[in-house]
Design a protein around this motif. Structure first.
Motif, PDB file in Angstrom:
ATOM      1  N   GLY A  77       0.829  -1.205   0.000  1.00  0.00           N
ATOM      2  CA  GLY A  77       0.000   0.000   0.000  1.00  0.00           C
ATOM      3  C   GLY A  77       0.859   1.249   0.000  1.00  0.00           C
ATOM      4  N   ILE A  78       1.671   1.424   1.057  1.00  0.00           N
ATOM      5  CA  ILE A  78       2.605   2.543   1.160  1.00  0.00           C
ATOM      6  C   ILE A  78       3.992   1.967   1.455  1.00  0.00           C
ATOM      7  CG2 ILE A  78       3.263   4.619   2.447  1.00  0.00           C
ATOM      8  CD1 ILE A  78       0.333   5.098   3.048  1.00  0.00           C
ATOM      9  N   ARG A  79       4.980   2.408   0.684  1.00  0.00           N
ATOM     10  CA  ARG A  79       6.357   1.959   0.905  1.00  0.00           C
ATOM     11  C   ARG A  79       7.185   3.138   1.392  1.00  0.00           C
ATOM     12  NH1 ARG A  79       9.478  -2.114  -3.111  1.00  0.00           N
ATOM     13  NH2 ARG A  79       7.757  -3.404  -2.319  1.00  0.00           N
ATOM     14  N   ILE A  80       7.915   2.928   2.499  1.00  0.00           N
ATOM     15  CA  ILE A  80       8.690   3.976   3.143  1.00  0.00           C
ATOM     16  C   ILE A  80      10.166   3.747   2.840  1.00  0.00           C
ATOM     17  CG2 ILE A  80       9.152   5.187   5.293  1.00  0.00           C
ATOM     18  CD1 ILE A  80       6.184   5.113   4.390  1.00  0.00           C
ATOM     19  N   GLU A  81      10.803   4.746   2.199  1.00  0.00           N
ATOM     20  CA  GLU A  81      12.202   4.612   1.810  1.00  0.00           C
ATOM     21  C   GLU A  81      13.079   5.720   2.396  1.00  0.00           C
ATOM     22  OE1 GLU A  81      12.258   4.310  -2.443  1.00  0.00           O
ATOM     23  OE2 GLU A  81      11.513   2.252  -2.397  1.00  0.00           O
ATOM     24  N   GLY A  82      12.543   6.500   3.330  1.00  0.00           N
ATOM     25  CA  GLY A  82      13.296   7.573   3.957  1.00  0.00           C
ATOM     26  C   GLY A  82      12.735   7.862   5.338  1.00  0.00           C
ATOM     27  N   PRO A  83      13.309   8.823   6.058  1.00  0.00           N
ATOM     28  CA  PRO A  83      12.840   9.164   7.402  1.00  0.00           C
ATOM     29  C   PRO A  83      11.544   9.973   7.343  1.00  0.00           C
ATOM     30  CG  PRO A  83      14.630  10.615   6.782  1.00  0.00           C
ATOM     31  CD  PRO A  83      14.492   9.625   5.668  1.00  0.00           C
ATOM     32  N   ASN A  84      10.501   9.328   6.866  1.00  0.00           N
ATOM     33  CA  ASN A  84       9.223  10.002   6.642  1.00  0.00           C
ATOM     34  C   ASN A  84       8.358  10.013   7.903  1.00  0.00           C
ATOM     35  OD1 ASN A  84       8.905   8.300   3.432  1.00  0.00           O
ATOM     36  ND2 ASN A  84      10.212  10.009   3.989  1.00  0.00           N
ATOM     37  N   THR A  85       7.505  11.005   7.996  1.00  0.00           N
ATOM     38  CA  THR A  85       6.432  11.014   8.982  1.00  0.00           C
ATOM     39  C   THR A  85       5.172  10.552   8.266  1.00  0.00           C
ATOM     40  OG1 THR A  85       7.458  12.843  10.183  1.00  0.00           O
ATOM     41  CG2 THR A  85       5.113  12.434  10.577  1.00  0.00           C
ATOM     42  N   VAL A  86       4.619   9.432   8.711  1.00  0.00           N
ATOM     43  CA  VAL A  86       3.503   8.770   8.027  1.00  0.00           C
ATOM     44  C   VAL A  86       2.312   8.798   8.974  1.00  0.00           C
ATOM     45  CG1 VAL A  86       2.777   6.676   6.821  1.00  0.00           C
ATOM     46  CG2 VAL A  86       5.198   7.327   6.856  1.00  0.00           C
ATOM     47  N   VAL A  87       1.336   9.658   8.697  1.00  0.00           N
ATOM     48  CA  VAL A  87       0.282   9.945   9.673  1.00  0.00           C
ATOM     49  C   VAL A  87      -1.096   9.919   9.015  1.00  0.00           C
ATOM     50  CG1 VAL A  87      -0.610  11.642  11.320  1.00  0.00           C
ATOM     51  CG2 VAL A  87       1.853  11.423  10.980  1.00  0.00           C
ATOM     52  N   GLY A  88      -2.038   9.240   9.655  1.00  0.00           N
ATOM     53  CA  GLY A  88      -3.444   9.360   9.295  1.00  0.00           C
ATOM     54  C   GLY A  88      -3.826   8.790   7.947  1.00  0.00           C
ATOM     55  N   ASN A  89      -3.091   7.799   7.466  1.00  0.00           N
ATOM     56  CA  ASN A  89      -3.421   7.186   6.186  1.00  0.00           C
ATOM     57  C   ASN A  89      -4.327   5.973   6.386  1.00  0.00           C
ATOM     58  OD1 ASN A  89      -1.404   8.707   4.317  1.00  0.00           O
ATOM     59  ND2 ASN A  89      -0.168   8.054   6.062  1.00  0.00           N
ATOM     60  N   TYR A  90      -5.108   5.661   5.370  1.00  0.00           N
ATOM     61  CA  TYR A  90      -6.000   4.501   5.378  1.00  0.00           C
ATOM     62  C   TYR A  90      -5.567   3.570   4.255  1.00  0.00           C
ATOM     63  CZ  TYR A  90      -9.014   7.213   8.462  1.00  0.00           C
ATOM     64  OH  TYR A  90      -9.496   7.942   9.519  1.00  0.00           O
ATOM     65  N   ILE A  91      -5.242   2.315   4.602  1.00  0.00           N
ATOM     66  CA  ILE A  91      -4.790   1.342   3.612  1.00  0.00           C
ATOM     67  C   ILE A  91      -5.660   0.096   3.737  1.00  0.00           C
ATOM     68  CG2 ILE A  91      -2.868  -0.004   2.725  1.00  0.00           C
ATOM     69  CD1 ILE A  91      -2.024   2.773   5.084  1.00  0.00           C
TER      70      ILE A  91
END
Length: 470
Positions: free
Chosen positions: A254-268
């Motif tokens: 659904g979502i792929r994280i490849e860095g120091p991301n802030t991942v907030v409030g997503n719906y998968i």
């Protein structure tokens, strides 16, 4: 546009006729279809300055005039695009009248760089800034035209894609560069954003929406029926934000994280592989995954493959739909992570989420606290491999308990359930009488047995405190 306006007095008599010039259009150029022709009207003079049967050429001619910036307004219609539209200058806006302003790829774009791209794709020393593309549709023509991207900015600062509907873009089958996103902000972009866009049915390796550069933002987007070969959404390789997006039915992650991301409030929902996947790249350390909802993934809901990741307050429910070994949140060779206040459970009648949380591989020095991990198919917390990992306060996975036990008169032992998630690693006894002063304990994964050397002469109570270290 000019017209005559009659001026009359209160008695209705004509005083004079004036030539009235209507205000100019707000756009520098208005692109519209007139029969078989595409025309570009100057928004200030009202004159048709460019015209022809090739939409890309007309649009390019209008853009090339805007050396100091300006706005191109594309009226509703289907515009077949046979060559890339290239943005060379700063402060440009390309705006559709609505999503019915459709830029549709033709086979002439096959193996090319996409429908729209910046000049930095051609000249690596060229940068653009403050460019907005909005309110239109990018149509890859049923995934029949393999190209690098739908829209691609390679070298750009403070640029935005917003309210774009992108569909059927095929980048996975491009021969020499089979890895672009349908809407793609490249690695050498700064403070760019993809906001409020919609993507569907794109066979794009790096997703319908991909932002790779520094300080990138993916916000308020919707992706459904993604055919992406890696992930529906991919975040920046550098610091960035992925917030309030919806992903439904992705062919892979659904979502792929490849860095120091802030991942907030997503719906998968219904990702075939992992709902949120944190990759094992060096740049990822420091990512935070907070307040997301992940349901019905084929494999694990959230998969962490890196160190120093915070995972907090996520709703991770009913995953493992296509796997007999997957669960809610899994740490794979991941250390120094914090997992707190997550809800990892499966309330389906036929449960598929094997575990709430699991720690595997070389993982260690993690904190797993105050999560809800029940009910699930088989395990609450499946396993903890790290000798230094701390686990406490998780509902459904008790690691500490205490109480009192009574050895009946004439007996030498008492057995009772300890209520812990596994066999106690330590038990502290508190005798209340000399007859039980030398009591010892033994335990298995269900019960504790307290034994004294000789039978007691009356009922004797012993307090106990038990702890389980996974």
């Amino acid at each position: 546009m000019s017209e005559f306006v009659r001026i009359i007095d209160p008695a209705g008599r004509t005083i004079r006729n004036d030539l009235y010039n209507s205000p100019p259009d707000t756009a520098s150029y208005i692109i519209f279809k007139d029969g078989g022709l595409v025309k570009a009207k100057n928004g200030r003079t009202g004159q048709i300055e460019f015209s022809g049967d090739n939409a890309a050429t007309v649009m390019q001619n209008a853009l090339d005039v805007l050396t100091s910036g300006g706005k191109i307004l594309i009226k509703n219609g289907i515009y077949t695009i046979s060559s890339p539209i290239i943005i060379k200058y700063d402060n440009i806006i390309i705006q559709g009248e609505s999503h019915n302003a459709i830029l549709k790829a033709t086979s002439d774009l096959a193996q090319g760089n996409g429908i729209i791209h910046d000049y930095g794709v051609i000249d690596e020393n060229w940068r653009i800034s403050n460019v907005i593309i909005r309110d239109l549709t990018i149509d890859g023509n049923n995934n029949t035209v393999p190209m690098a991207h739908g829209i691609w900015f390679r070298k750009a600062d403070r640029c935005v894609f917003t309210n774009i509907f992108v569909k059927d873009v095929n980048t996975a089958d491009r021969i020499d560069y089979p890895k672009g996103g349908a809407l793609d902000m490249g690695a050498d972009t700064y403070q760019c954003a993809i906001v409020n866009c919609i993507g569907t049915n794109c066979k794009a390796r790096e997703g319908e929406l991909h932002i790779c550069g520094h300080g990138g933002i993916l916000a308020d987007n919707i992706v459904w029926n993604s055919q992406a070969t890696e992930a529906a959404l991919k975040g920046p390789r550098y610091t960035g934000t992925i917030v309030n997006n919806v992903v439904y039915n992705a062919a892979n992650d659904g979502i792929r994280i490849e860095g120091p991301n802030t991942v907030v409030g997503n719906y998968i929902y219904f990702a075939t592989d992992y709902g949120i996947h944190v990759m094992p790249y060096p740049e990822v350390k420091g990512a935070a995954i907070v307040g997301n909802c992940v349901e019905y993934s084929g494999k694990d809901g959230i998969r962490i493959e890196n160190d120093y990741i915070t995972v907090s307050s996520n709703w991770v429910r009913a995953n493992g739909k296509q796997s007999t070994t997957s669960g809610g949140i899994i740490l794979v060779d991941a250390s120094y992570c914090v997992l707190t206040d997550n809800l990892c459970f499966d309330d389906q009648t036929t449960k598929t989420q094997v575990f709430g949380i699991s720690e595997t591989g070389t993982s260690d020095y993690n904190l797993i606290a105050n999560n809800l991990v029940t009910p699930n198919k088989t395990y609450t917390i499946q396993q903890i491999v790290g000798a230094n990992t701390k686990v406490h306060g998780n509902l459904g996975y008790r690691t500490e308990n205490s109480g009192t036990a009574t050895i009946p008169s004439g007996q030498t032992s008492v057995t009772f359930a300890h209520g812990l998630a596994g066999t106690p690693t330590s038990v502290v006894l508190g005798p209340t009488h000399t007859e039980v002063a030398d009591a010892v304990w033994s335990a298995d994964d269900t019960n504790i047995t307290i034994t004294v050397p000789s039978a007691v002469t009356a009922d004797r109570q012993i307090s106990w405190y038990a702890k389980y270290k996974p």
